[in-house]
Design a protein around this motif. Structure first.
Motif, PDB file in Angstrom:
ATOM      1  N   THR A   3     -55.810  44.336  78.204  1.00  0.00           N
ATOM      2  CA  THR A   3     -55.951  45.645  78.447  1.00  0.00           C
ATOM      3  C   THR A   3     -55.574  46.581  77.420  1.00  0.00           C
ATOM      4  OG1 THR A   3     -54.196  46.123  79.745  1.00  0.00           O
ATOM      5  CG2 THR A   3     -55.956  45.477  80.887  1.00  0.00           C
ATOM      6  N   GLU A   4     -54.693  46.214  76.429  1.00  0.00           N
ATOM      7  CA  GLU A   4     -54.267  47.135  75.403  1.00  0.00           C
ATOM      8  C   GLU A   4     -54.953  46.742  74.191  1.00  0.00           C
ATOM      9  OE1 GLU A   4     -51.785  49.740  75.857  1.00  0.00           O
ATOM     10  OE2 GLU A   4     -52.053  49.425  77.807  1.00  0.00           O
ATOM     11  N   GLU A   5     -55.141  47.923  73.333  1.00  0.00           N
ATOM     12  CA  GLU A   5     -56.124  47.751  72.208  1.00  0.00           C
ATOM     13  C   GLU A   5     -55.335  47.062  70.867  1.00  0.00           C
ATOM     14  OE1 GLU A   5     -58.344  51.387  71.283  1.00  0.00           O
ATOM     15  OE2 GLU A   5     -59.579  51.170  73.303  1.00  0.00           O
ATOM     16  N   GLY A   6     -54.177  47.554  70.965  1.00  0.00           N
ATOM     17  CA  GLY A   6     -53.384  46.755  69.828  1.00  0.00           C
ATOM     18  C   GLY A   6     -51.952  47.693  69.801  1.00  0.00           C
ATOM     19  N   VAL A   7     -51.377  47.098  68.627  1.00  0.00           N
ATOM     20  CA  VAL A   7     -49.647  47.659  68.569  1.00  0.00           C
ATOM     21  C   VAL A   7     -50.047  49.057  67.649  1.00  0.00           C
ATOM     22  CG1 VAL A   7     -47.568  47.154  67.377  1.00  0.00           C
ATOM     23  CG2 VAL A   7     -48.970  45.473  68.359  1.00  0.00           C
ATOM     24  N   THR A   8     -49.389  50.005  68.123  1.00  0.00           N
ATOM     25  CA  THR A   8     -49.410  51.189  67.387  1.00  0.00           C
ATOM     26  C   THR A   8     -48.207  51.338  66.350  1.00  0.00           C
ATOM     27  OG1 THR A   8     -48.376  52.267  69.420  1.00  0.00           O
ATOM     28  CG2 THR A   8     -50.768  52.736  68.762  1.00  0.00           C
ATOM     29  N   SER A   9     -48.333  52.271  65.307  1.00  0.00           N
ATOM     30  CA  SER A   9     -47.021  52.197  64.280  1.00  0.00           C
ATOM     31  C   SER A   9     -46.253  53.280  65.024  1.00  0.00           C
ATOM     32  CB  SER A   9     -47.753  53.068  63.048  1.00  0.00           C
ATOM     33  OG  SER A   9     -48.070  54.257  63.355  1.00  0.00           O
ATOM     34  N   HIS A  10     -44.823  53.003  64.184  1.00  0.00           N
ATOM     35  CA  HIS A  10     -43.890  53.945  64.704  1.00  0.00           C
ATOM     36  C   HIS A  10     -44.042  55.308  64.816  1.00  0.00           C
ATOM     37  CE1 HIS A  10     -39.806  54.934  65.837  1.00  0.00           C
ATOM     38  NE2 HIS A  10     -39.684  55.565  64.572  1.00  0.00           N
ATOM     39  N   ASN A  11     -44.876  55.593  63.610  1.00  0.00           N
ATOM     40  CA  ASN A  11     -45.093  57.037  63.480  1.00  0.00           C
ATOM     41  C   ASN A  11     -46.023  57.541  64.511  1.00  0.00           C
ATOM     42  OD1 ASN A  11     -43.653  57.473  61.113  1.00  0.00           O
ATOM     43  ND2 ASN A  11     -45.293  57.173  59.760  1.00  0.00           N
ATOM     44  N   ASP A  12     -46.944  56.856  64.833  1.00  0.00           N
ATOM     45  CA  ASP A  12     -47.856  57.252  65.939  1.00  0.00           C
ATOM     46  C   ASP A  12     -47.214  57.397  67.105  1.00  0.00           C
ATOM     47  OD1 ASP A  12     -50.141  57.529  64.574  1.00  0.00           O
ATOM     48  OD2 ASP A  12     -50.924  55.490  64.750  1.00  0.00           O
ATOM     49  N   ASN A  13     -46.216  56.223  67.390  1.00  0.00           N
ATOM     50  CA  ASN A  13     -45.728  56.351  68.847  1.00  0.00           C
ATOM     51  C   ASN A  13     -44.418  57.494  68.914  1.00  0.00           C
ATOM     52  OD1 ASN A  13     -46.747  54.067  69.645  1.00  0.00           O
ATOM     53  ND2 ASN A  13     -45.133  52.848  68.769  1.00  0.00           N
ATOM     54  N   MET A  14     -44.056  57.936  67.657  1.00  0.00           N
ATOM     55  CA  MET A  14     -43.038  59.355  67.906  1.00  0.00           C
ATOM     56  C   MET A  14     -44.108  60.500  67.929  1.00  0.00           C
ATOM     57  SD  MET A  14     -40.266  58.338  67.574  1.00  0.00           S
ATOM     58  CE  MET A  14     -39.290  60.088  67.790  1.00  0.00           C
ATOM     59  N   HIS A  15     -45.244  60.486  67.404  1.00  0.00           N
ATOM     60  CA  HIS A  15     -45.913  61.302  67.592  1.00  0.00           C
ATOM     61  C   HIS A  15     -46.286  61.621  69.116  1.00  0.00           C
ATOM     62  CE1 HIS A  15     -49.344  64.387  66.788  1.00  0.00           C
ATOM     63  NE2 HIS A  15     -50.109  63.545  67.612  1.00  0.00           N
ATOM     64  N   TYR A  16     -46.750  60.536  69.821  1.00  0.00           N
ATOM     65  CA  TYR A  16     -47.081  60.334  71.344  1.00  0.00           C
ATOM     66  C   TYR A  16     -45.928  60.911  72.326  1.00  0.00           C
ATOM     67  CZ  TYR A  16     -50.915  57.454  69.933  1.00  0.00           C
ATOM     68  OH  TYR A  16     -52.115  56.618  69.429  1.00  0.00           O
ATOM     69  N   ILE A  17     -44.867  60.552  71.810  1.00  0.00           N
ATOM     70  CA  ILE A  17     -43.525  61.060  72.625  1.00  0.00           C
ATOM     71  C   ILE A  17     -43.457  62.826  72.376  1.00  0.00           C
ATOM     72  CG2 ILE A  17     -40.936  61.312  72.360  1.00  0.00           C
ATOM     73  CD1 ILE A  17     -40.934  58.291  71.781  1.00  0.00           C
ATOM     74  N   ASN A  18     -43.717  63.130  71.298  1.00  0.00           N
ATOM     75  CA  ASN A  18     -43.561  64.571  71.158  1.00  0.00           C
ATOM     76  C   ASN A  18     -44.719  65.446  71.862  1.00  0.00           C
ATOM     77  OD1 ASN A  18     -41.409  65.636  69.211  1.00  0.00           O
ATOM     78  ND2 ASN A  18     -42.082  63.759  67.989  1.00  0.00           N
ATOM     79  N   LEU A  19     -45.961  64.686  71.708  1.00  0.00           N
ATOM     80  CA  LEU A  19     -47.059  65.361  72.570  1.00  0.00           C
ATOM     81  C   LEU A  19     -46.632  65.293  73.748  1.00  0.00           C
ATOM     82  CD1 LEU A  19     -50.325  63.779  70.622  1.00  0.00           C
ATOM     83  CD2 LEU A  19     -49.579  66.227  70.582  1.00  0.00           C
ATOM     84  N   ALA A  20     -46.052  64.194  74.448  1.00  0.00           N
ATOM     85  CA  ALA A  20     -45.928  63.961  76.011  1.00  0.00           C
ATOM     86  C   ALA A  20     -44.842  65.173  76.219  1.00  0.00           C
ATOM     87  CB  ALA A  20     -45.394  62.883  76.174  1.00  0.00           C
TER      88      ALA A  20
END
Length: 419
Positions: free
Chosen positions: A295-312
């Motif tokens: 169901t997951e589209e793929g692995v996201t980069s560390h930079n993107d994942n940190m961006h998601y944490i800050n957005l949340a």
């Protein structure tokens, strides 16, 4: 009842919404869906509606083991509902398309988690066939719902959903639900492998548990119900559930209802994604393999994942600012649940009963099989991403964000003075 009489739902929209907001345990609503057009969505009807459009089916083996059959261990085919029905009737060869390589007696099939908004983008009028407004959620219909089509034996591995609560309408056939309360989480042996956002899986096969590996599961409290067509099951937030189809073909529709707590849960999910992507993408991972759910589209980069944490985190902070305003207005979804002592259980609202403990303890369970092999990356992740640990990290991040930035340390008399 007179053929011309008007059917009155068991509960009006406001009362149904109040009940959902108070419920602390799974419950089944009866006599709420009379006249919903979606009750006509049998698999034959869906065949006509979808025509030659293909749907992705998940196929699992009909076998009895002590381990869950996760989605990463299943096969997948793209086929039309017509081909699915011909396969279901025992046809073979080109008549059944991609199903031809999977003998009917060896496999079950599941078109699960299909967004109705996507499946019927060409027929948006069918969204109105689903009437969640009867439960007080004004404007919520099929556009905010998902569709499930399965054969006998098709199942969803035991898991809990990180977000929201759940309303499930059974349309065709019967499904059996095995539910466990949030306080049983430690007894369910939670894992984020395979990884899917918002799903925490149990490593236990709840129908055939291996108690030598998962001894605490014997003390888990299973609530079990068989859902019939026309009935609606309410699944509260963070209740574990395993779902299996009992009849030759089943169809159901569900909708996840947003809750205020979801803002905090999204921080935890962002943390989980960052940790698991970092560790499982490492070249030397000793548990490399199929760890990402289909169901997951793929692995996201560390930079993107940190961006998601800050957005949340930002969304959580924003929610805290506007929360007082929201609480003075009417809202279309339930607020945080209270004691649940004011729920009118009766002939039209049935609590899902808890079963007696099915497993008896007759002494030592024998050696723990997990001691026979060295621990690997997945075992470490099971600890790091345990729901209790993620909740603690989430709270620490929220606390850190609320405090002013730490000023630079001042050195005086050979000591570091912190503000």
């Amino acid at each position: 009842m007179d053929a011309g009489a008007t059917h009155v739902p068991a509960f009006g929209p406001e009362e149904a919404q109040r009940i959902v907001a108070h419920l602390q345990q799974p419950a089944v609503f009866l006599n709420m869906t009379h006249g919903w057009p979606v009750l006509g969505w049998t698999v034959e009807n869906l065949q006509e509606r979808l025509g030659n459009r293909t749907v992705r089916f998940r196929l699992g083996r009909k076998e009895e083991t002590n381990w869950p059959q996760f989605e990463t261990q299943c096969c997948y085919v793209e086929a039309s509902v017509s081909q699915f029905l011909r396969w279901l009737k025992g046809n073979t060869g080109e008549d059944v398309g991609a199903f031809r390589d999977y003998p009917r007696f060896q496999f079950w099939a599941y078109a699960d988690y299909k967004y109705i908004a996507k499946m019927f983008a060409h027929q948006p009028d069918v969204f109105e066939d689903v009437k969640w407004e009867a439960f007080g959620f004004e404007g919520r219909n099929g556009k905010e719902s998902t569709l499930w089509i399965g054969t006998e034996g098709a199942n969803t591995p035991c898991h809990l959903d990180s977000y929201g609560c759940n309303l499930v309408l059974q349309v065709q056939g019967r499904k059996r639900w095995h539910l466990f309360p949030p306080e049983d989480t430690s007894k369910m042996y939670p894992s984020r492998i395979p990884y899917e956002e918002s799903s925490v899986f149990s490593r236990v096969n709840v129908l055939r548990p291996d108690l030598s590996i998962f001894p605490a599961f014997r003390h888990a409290g299973a609530h079990v119900v068989t859902l019939l067509p026309g009935q609606v099951l309410f699944v509260p937030r963070h209740w574990w559930h395993y779902v299996e189809s009992l009849d030759a073909v089943t169809v159901s529709v569900n909708s996840w209802i947003e809750l205020e707590e979801d803002h905090v849960a999204r921080v935890g999910e962002a943390v989980t994604r960052a940790v698991i992507c970092a560790m499982k993408s490492t070249q030397g991972d000793d548990d490399a393999g199929c760890w990402l759910n289909p169901t997951e589209e793929g692995v996201t980069s560390h930079n993107d994942n940190m961006h998601y944490i800050n957005l949340a985190l930002q969304a959580c902070a924003q929610q805290q600012k506007i929360k007082p305003t929201l609480e003075t207005k009417d809202t279309p979804h339930p607020k945080k649940r209270d004691s649940g002592g004011d729920v009118p259980f009766g002939p039209c609202l049935l609590p899902v009963p808890r079963l007696p403990q099915p497993f008896h303890h007759d002494g030592d369970d024998g050696p723990n099989k997990m001691d026979e092999a060295p621990l690997g990356t997945d075992d470490l992740l099971d600890c790091l991403l345990h729901p209790d640990v993620v909740a603690m990290v989430t709270q620490l991040l929220l606390d850190k964000q609320r405090k002013p930035s730490l000023q630079k340390s001042t050195i005086a008399d050979g000591r570091v003075l912190l503000p």
